[in-house]
Design an enzyme around this catalytic site. Structure first.
Site, short mmCIF file in Angstrom:
data_model
loop_
_atom_site.label_atom_id
_atom_site.label_comp_id
_atom_site.label_asym_id
_atom_site.label_seq_id
_atom_site.Cartn_x
_atom_site.Cartn_y
_atom_site.Cartn_z
N ASP A 87 -1.08 -13.50 0.34
CA ASP A 87 -0.83 -12.21 -0.53
C ASP A 87 -2.08 -11.33 -0.32
O ASP A 87 -2.89 -11.42 -1.46
CB ASP A 87 -0.09 -12.31 -1.56
CG ASP A 87 -0.05 -11.01 -2.55
OD1 ASP A 87 -0.26 -9.84 -1.90
OD2 ASP A 87 0.68 -11.10 -3.52
N LYS A 96 -7.53 -1.46 0.07
CA LYS A 96 -6.40 -1.69 0.61
C LYS A 96 -5.52 -0.34 1.05
O LYS A 96 -4.81 -0.08 1.90
CB LYS A 96 -5.36 -2.48 -0.03
CG LYS A 96 -4.07 -2.92 0.59
CD LYS A 96 -3.14 -3.93 -0.15
CE LYS A 96 -1.89 -3.93 0.43
NZ LYS A 96 -1.00 -4.97 -0.21
N GLU A 105 6.32 -7.38 1.81
CA GLU A 105 5.96 -8.24 0.39
C GLU A 105 7.27 -8.33 -0.22
O GLU A 105 7.54 -9.72 -0.82
CB GLU A 105 5.19 -7.22 -0.53
CG GLU A 105 3.69 -7.41 0.08
CD GLU A 105 2.61 -6.59 -0.41
OE1 GLU A 105 3.25 -5.80 -1.26
OE2 GLU A 105 1.48 -6.41 -0.05
N ASP A 119 9.31 -4.20 -6.26
CA ASP A 119 8.00 -4.76 -5.95
C ASP A 119 6.99 -3.73 -6.40
O ASP A 119 6.92 -2.54 -5.67
CB ASP A 119 7.74 -5.26 -4.67
CG ASP A 119 6.30 -5.95 -4.19
OD1 ASP A 119 5.63 -5.72 -5.49
OD2 ASP A 119 6.28 -6.38 -3.15
#
Length: 567
Positions: A9, A71, A148, A170
């Site tokens: 992850d 990211k 994800e 999420d």
């Protein structure tokens, strides 16, 4: 000894790695004994690479040598200067991946060469390619990219026996995704996904910081936001306050500027007011996913929370009000994506315990090209022509026919976009390609444009010209977010030349970085106390006596805990 395939992850705020062992996904601790490794990279004073908690401690004290939140820039040409050199987001991500890879190799004594890496469901083609490149730069063959929410659903549903329809909510540090899935007869089918790549816990911290700065300005306190490390102090305090308000009704936002301590009380009501625009943004992707899946809220059996930011009571209350039920809390929201990625890795490796699990996914956004539309004698460019519609089951390959626009046209330029808007200017540009065509009257030459979208969410474009019989696969060009093979080789060579801070020294380096941060954050007797701690610890480190170092480290850590200074 055999090569391991791991699940990773790779998060905006924290990253984790897991492996499939003894018919279960097992998280692997880092060198400090923690499962969560902060997605922060820095250089120490000797130019050695720091990754994780040590680097995060130095964000405030050495901001010019430390990078976080990279990211969010994956798939772009954005870079960050650390010391004397610049790093692209995929290079910084590669250093995090390398650290996770080393953790597994240290734990199991086996080489790690392959990985399944999770990405936000709404990551674009360029962002997915950049993630693959990050894996390559880290010495990993990226077997698959898994969305994800899909990974979280896999972790949730792998041992479920009953037919279930559930929604995965999420909310991570930097992105928000929602997916709706159905589980039946060993098949886990993603029905729809939607999301926002620029909405996460970091945005809630930004909102708190902006609220604090505005309040101080109203009180006549002008803040020097360019002061060394001050922005990082604000962000760190905002994160602390946000977490504290998850447990209590009110908290004091405190920060030092020079010799002055600035304070602001924030309670649950004021927090709700500050972040209300962000909470509103969570609704649109949920509505879109439900609409695309043709499912009503009442049809959902469960709502699964994923991502550390779902720990906020405000978010949980919003979820409960939207769905008319309390969300499921039987999974750790920080860890479930890594566990799901490890399960996907086991599926790739054909683990016996998972033989009956079948997973299907969808393309979460529409993909298409720019076209021109005829209005009488006028031609208007800039219109969007979808080739693959959002939430189409993948893998998928679709072809659409286009015609030349001008007489004697010799070349066609195809600009490729992702999005849902009628005009391409409102969608996300992915890249472009060109192909030569035989010169004929307008509309006489047709082109078959085929889009193929695979299970990892990567797009391949093929153009065929029936008139000539020519068929070619073309690489998307002019995309600043994707490195060429030559650039990858160069960056790989440069990364290999970097020296990594010794793993066995991380616990000592972390303590020194923490003391240095606390020294900056406090005044008076506490500041003197932290200064003395740093001096004493440096002295015992120079002695190289492991027993003395260990004893003093434990003593200092105990003292810091007793002082209750937000370590």
């Amino acid at each position: 000894m055999f090569d391991m395939i791991v699940g990773i992850d790779l998060g905006t705020t924290n990253s984790l790695v897991a492996v499939w062992r003894e018919d279960a996904a097992q998280l692997v601790p880092n060198a400090l004994g923690h499962f969560l490794t902060p997605s922060v990279v820095g250089l120490d004073d000797d130019g050695q690479v720091l990754v994780g908690q040590v680097a995060r401690e130095r964000l405030q004290t050495h901001p010019q040598l430390t990078a976080a939140l990279f990211k969010r820039y994956m798939g772009s040409a954005h870079d960050v200067r650390l010391g004397a050199r610049r790093f692209r987001p995929e290079e910084l991500s590669a250093l995090v991946l390398k650290s996770l890879k080393a953790d597994v190799e240290r734990a199991f004594g086996e080489p790690v060469t392959e990985a399944v890496i999770s990405v936000p469901a709404y990551f674009s083609d360029a962002q997915r390619k950049a993630t693959r490149i990050a894996g390559e730069l880290a010495g990993l063959k990226v077997e698959k990219l898994i969305n994800e929410p899909t990974a979280a659903a896999l972790a949730y549903g792998v041992h479920q026996k009953n037919e279930t329809t559930f929604l995965v909510f999420d909310l991570g540090g930097g992105t928000f995704d929602v997916s709706i899935l159905e589980l039946f007869e060993g098949v886990m089918e993603v029905r729809a996904s939607a999301g926002d790549n620029f909405l996460g816990g970091e945005d809630f911290d930004d909102a708190l910081v902006a609220h604090f700065v505005a309040a101080q300005s109203s009180a006549g306190h002008l803040l020097d936001l360019h002061q060394h490390g001050f922005n990082q102090r604000l962000r760190r305090e905002a994160q602390r306050v946000r977490h504290a308000l998850g447990q209590q009704e009110r908290e004091i936002f405190r920060v030092l500027q020079g010799e002055r301590e600035l304070c602001l009380e924030i309670d649950q009501n004021s927090l709700h007011e500050v972040v209300s625009p962000l909470l509103s943004r969570l609704r649109a992707p949920i509505d879109r996913a439900l609409r695309d899946a043709r499912i009503r809220v009442s049809d959902l059996d469960e709502v699964i929370l994923v991502g550390g930011s779902t720990r906020m009571p405000l978010v949980r209350k919003l979820v409960a009000s939207l769905f008319g039920r309390f969300p499921s809390l039987n999974l750790n929201p920080d860890e479930v994506v890594a566990q799901g990625a490890a399960i996907q890795a086991a599926l790739k490796a054909r683990a016996a315990a998972l033989e009956e699990v079948v997973l299907t996914d969808v393309c979460p956004y529409s993909l298409g090209v720019e076209t021109s539309v005829q209005f009488g004698q006028q031609t208007e460019a800039g219109h969007y022509f979808p080739i693959i519609e959002r939430n189409t089951v993948v893998p998928v390959s679709k072809v659409r026919e286009l015609q030349t626009l001008h007489d004697n046209q010799q070349q066609v330029l195809l600009k490729i976009y992702q999005g849902e808007s009628r005009l391409v200017k409102d969608n996300i540009y992915l890249g472009e390609l060109s192909i030569a065509v035989p010169p004929r009257k307008a509309g006489e030459v047709t082109l078959d444009v085929r889009f193929t979208y695979d299970n990892s969410g990567l797009l391949d474009v093929q153009v065929s010209i029936p008139m000539t019989g020519e068929t070619r696969n073309l690489i998307i060009e002019n995309n600043a977010g994707v490195l060429s093979p030559a650039e990858i080789a160069q960056r790989l060579s440069e990364l290999e030349s970097l020296k990594v801070h010794p793993r066995d020294q991380q616990v000592n380096s972390l303590l020194l970085a923490r003391i240095e941060r606390l020294y900056q954050e406090h005044l008076g007797e506490l500041r003197q106390c932290f200064g003395q701690m740093a001096q004493d610890f440096h002295q015992v480190l120079n002695s190289q006596d492991e027993r003395q170092i260990r004893e003093l480290r434990k003593s200092i850590e105990r003292h810091l805990s007793e002082l209750d200074v937000g370590i």
